[in-house]
Design a protein around this motif. Structure first.
Motif, short mmCIF file in Angstrom:
data_model
loop_
_atom_site.label_atom_id
_atom_site.label_comp_id
_atom_site.label_asym_id
_atom_site.label_seq_id
_atom_site.Cartn_x
_atom_site.Cartn_y
_atom_site.Cartn_z
N ARG A 146 0.77 -1.18 0.08
CA ARG A 146 0.13 -0.02 -0.08
C ARG A 146 0.99 1.34 -0.08
O ARG A 146 0.44 2.29 -0.67
CB ARG A 146 -0.84 0.04 1.13
CG ARG A 146 -2.25 -1.04 1.14
CD ARG A 146 -3.09 -1.02 2.21
NE ARG A 146 -4.07 -2.00 2.07
CZ ARG A 146 -5.15 -1.89 1.12
NH1 ARG A 146 -5.33 -0.90 0.58
NH2 ARG A 146 -6.30 -2.89 1.23
N THR A 147 2.09 1.26 0.69
CA THR A 147 3.11 2.14 0.86
C THR A 147 3.40 2.70 -0.62
O THR A 147 3.77 3.67 -0.99
CB THR A 147 4.08 1.84 1.60
OG1 THR A 147 3.46 1.81 2.86
CG2 THR A 147 5.08 3.08 1.46
N VAL A 148 3.67 1.74 -1.51
CA VAL A 148 4.48 1.89 -3.00
C VAL A 148 3.41 1.89 -4.35
O VAL A 148 3.89 1.97 -4.99
CB VAL A 148 5.49 1.05 -2.92
CG1 VAL A 148 6.56 1.03 -1.84
CG2 VAL A 148 5.27 -0.47 -3.07
N ARG A 149 2.45 1.30 -3.95
CA ARG A 149 1.43 0.97 -5.28
C ARG A 149 1.21 1.94 -6.23
O ARG A 149 0.78 1.82 -7.21
CB ARG A 149 0.08 0.27 -4.53
CG ARG A 149 -0.84 1.11 -4.06
CD ARG A 149 -1.92 0.48 -3.49
NE ARG A 149 -2.82 1.33 -3.02
CZ ARG A 149 -4.14 0.99 -2.56
NH1 ARG A 149 -4.65 -0.57 -2.70
NH2 ARG A 149 -5.14 1.71 -2.14
N ASP A 150 1.32 3.56 -5.62
CA ASP A 150 0.81 4.47 -6.53
C ASP A 150 2.05 4.63 -7.39
O ASP A 150 1.80 5.45 -8.24
CB ASP A 150 0.57 5.66 -5.48
CG ASP A 150 -0.60 5.67 -5.03
OD1 ASP A 150 -1.53 4.93 -5.42
OD2 ASP A 150 -1.09 6.06 -3.75
N GLU A 172 -6.10 -7.55 -3.01
CA GLU A 172 -6.90 -6.48 -2.89
C GLU A 172 -6.00 -5.23 -2.45
O GLU A 172 -6.35 -4.13 -3.08
CB GLU A 172 -7.51 -6.74 -1.89
CG GLU A 172 -8.84 -5.47 -1.65
CD GLU A 172 -8.59 -4.50 -0.90
OE1 GLU A 172 -8.89 -3.11 -0.93
OE2 GLU A 172 -7.62 -4.47 -0.06
N ALA A 173 -4.98 -5.34 -1.96
CA ALA A 173 -4.13 -4.13 -1.41
C ALA A 173 -3.12 -3.77 -3.04
O ALA A 173 -2.76 -2.56 -2.79
CB ALA A 173 -3.03 -4.60 -0.45
N GLY A 174 -3.07 -4.46 -3.91
CA GLY A 174 -2.38 -4.00 -5.13
C GLY A 174 -1.28 -5.06 -5.88
O GLY A 174 -0.70 -4.76 -6.63
N LEU A 175 -1.35 -6.04 -5.04
CA LEU A 175 -0.36 -7.42 -5.54
C LEU A 175 -0.90 -7.92 -7.14
O LEU A 175 -2.05 -8.27 -6.89
CB LEU A 175 -0.45 -8.42 -4.56
CG LEU A 175 0.54 -9.58 -5.17
CD1 LEU A 175 2.00 -9.35 -5.14
CD2 LEU A 175 0.45 -10.76 -3.99
#
Length: 369
Positions: A146-150, A172-175
């Motif tokens: 979640r920290t790096v997904r953007d 769901e978090a971005g993986l």
């Protein structure tokens, strides 16, 4: 619930090895000329009998790769977030018994590392960690993602095997991409290399792709660590695994990696080393078997080798890699998992790709948005 383990148990390691060695040159010629290649054809293509036909295999591999992927090489970079490990793998620098300084990145350090990485242009990130579930927990991985997904269009994970619910949570978090390598598919010999720790559970590791794909992960990476056992037999079982996954979880994409054992903290020597010519044969054989799968070649390999295999089926490469936690901001060689072989910077790798007539691709999809 059935899994790949059920398929695997219908094969005998020694029988497969003998079948590969028994293949003739005529079998290999027939495999090259068969547009609908089977796993039996794959055996012929990786057999010693196919060695004189390497040029023919290379021409066909190049044609199939260009047809599917064009003149492109996708670039990614690994970020090692921790070297804590509770496993005792005899071939790995992170082995719990090895006397190295252990470190896990804080979220602030992760931010600093990814600031450097994005400054180089990367949009595909591979998060890597030693396997220490009590230290690098699912909560930790979720926070990191979640920290790096953007910052990234694709986030991949190469850590300890997880349960289906955990993969669903991280998805769901971005993986979007999970890499888990079986190291060797030889169940009888597996405990010799993994004597203790959670990684000693052969079947749980083997069924990881089943769990990740069930959780909806878009891409799965598999492979064997070339050099542990007979590389031809392990490669056949990797191909068998690939075909099982493509049939069972057809919504997902797949990637094959071909890691060779590299120098590390420790004294393990490969049992069955694979040379450059055999690596070329294997890359071509994978491409002739499967036109859709990505083939990834890491910085374990030399610059000369990586430049050469761009024309033979490789579609994805790392660049500027560090195998130590925090190594992009402040290098500490005593923390690394294995020695890097291709030390080119990302920009040097870009120029090398262009020099081979290919286009470097920083981003080819969006994941979680």
């Amino acid at each position: 619930m059935t899994s790949f383990y059920d398929t695997l148990k219908t094969y005998d390691w020694d029988d497969v090895k003998q079948n590969i060695m028994d293949k003739s040159k005529n079998d290999a010629i027939a495999a090259i000329n068969n547009p609908h290649r089977t796993l039996d054809d794959f055996m012929a293509l990786i057999s010693p009998a196919a060695t004189p036909l390497l040029e023919d295999m290379a021409v066909e591999a190049n044609r199939l790769t260009l047809e599917r992927f064009g003149n492109t090489i996708q670039l990614y970079i690994p970020l090692y977030v921790s070297n804590y490990c509770t496993n005792f793998c005899v071939y790995c620098g992170f082995n719990h018994d090895n006397d190295i300084h252990r470190k896990m990145l804080t979220l602030e350090e992760v931010q600093a590392e990814t600031d450097v990485i994005t400054g180089w242009g990367f949009k595909h990130l591979l998060l890597v960690s030693g396997e220490a579930p009590a230290v690098t927990t699912v909560d930790y991985y979720e926070k990191v993602i979640r920290t790096v997904r953007d910052k990234f269009s694709q986030i991949a994970l190469e850590v300890q095997p997880l349960d289906t619910d955990d993969y669903a949570r991280l998805h769901e978090a971005g993986l979007s991409f999970v890499c888990v390598y079986q190291e060797t598919y030889n169940e009888q010999q597996y405990p010799k290399y993994h004597p203790k720790g959670r990684k000693a559970n052969y079947r749980y590791r083997l069924e990881t792709p089943d769990r990740a794909c069930t959780a909806g992960v878009q891409k799965m990476g598999i492979g064997a660590l070339l050099g542990l056992e007979d590389w031809r037999t392990d490669s056949f079982f990797t191909a068998l695994h690939l075909k099982y996954l493509e049939k069972t979880y057809w919504r997902s994409k797949y990637s094959i990696s071909l890691p060779r054992l590299r120098p590390h903290a420790g004294a393990f020597m490969p049992k069955d080393p694979i040379n450059d010519k055999q690596m070329v044969q294997l890359i071509c054989a994978y491409r002739l078997l499967d036109q859709q799968a990505e083939i990834s070649i890491s910085t374990r390999e030399s610059r000369e080798f990586r430049d050469h295999v761009m024309h033979l089926g490789a579609t994805s490469m790392s660049a500027g890699s560090s195998t130590e936690p925090g190594g992009y901001v402040v290098p500490h060689k005593e923390l690394e998992q294995f020695a890097i072989n291709d030390n080119r910077t990302p920009q040097e790798m870009v120029e090398a790709i262009k020099a081979q007539g290919y286009e470097p691709v920083w981003k080819d999809w969006d994941t979680w948005m």
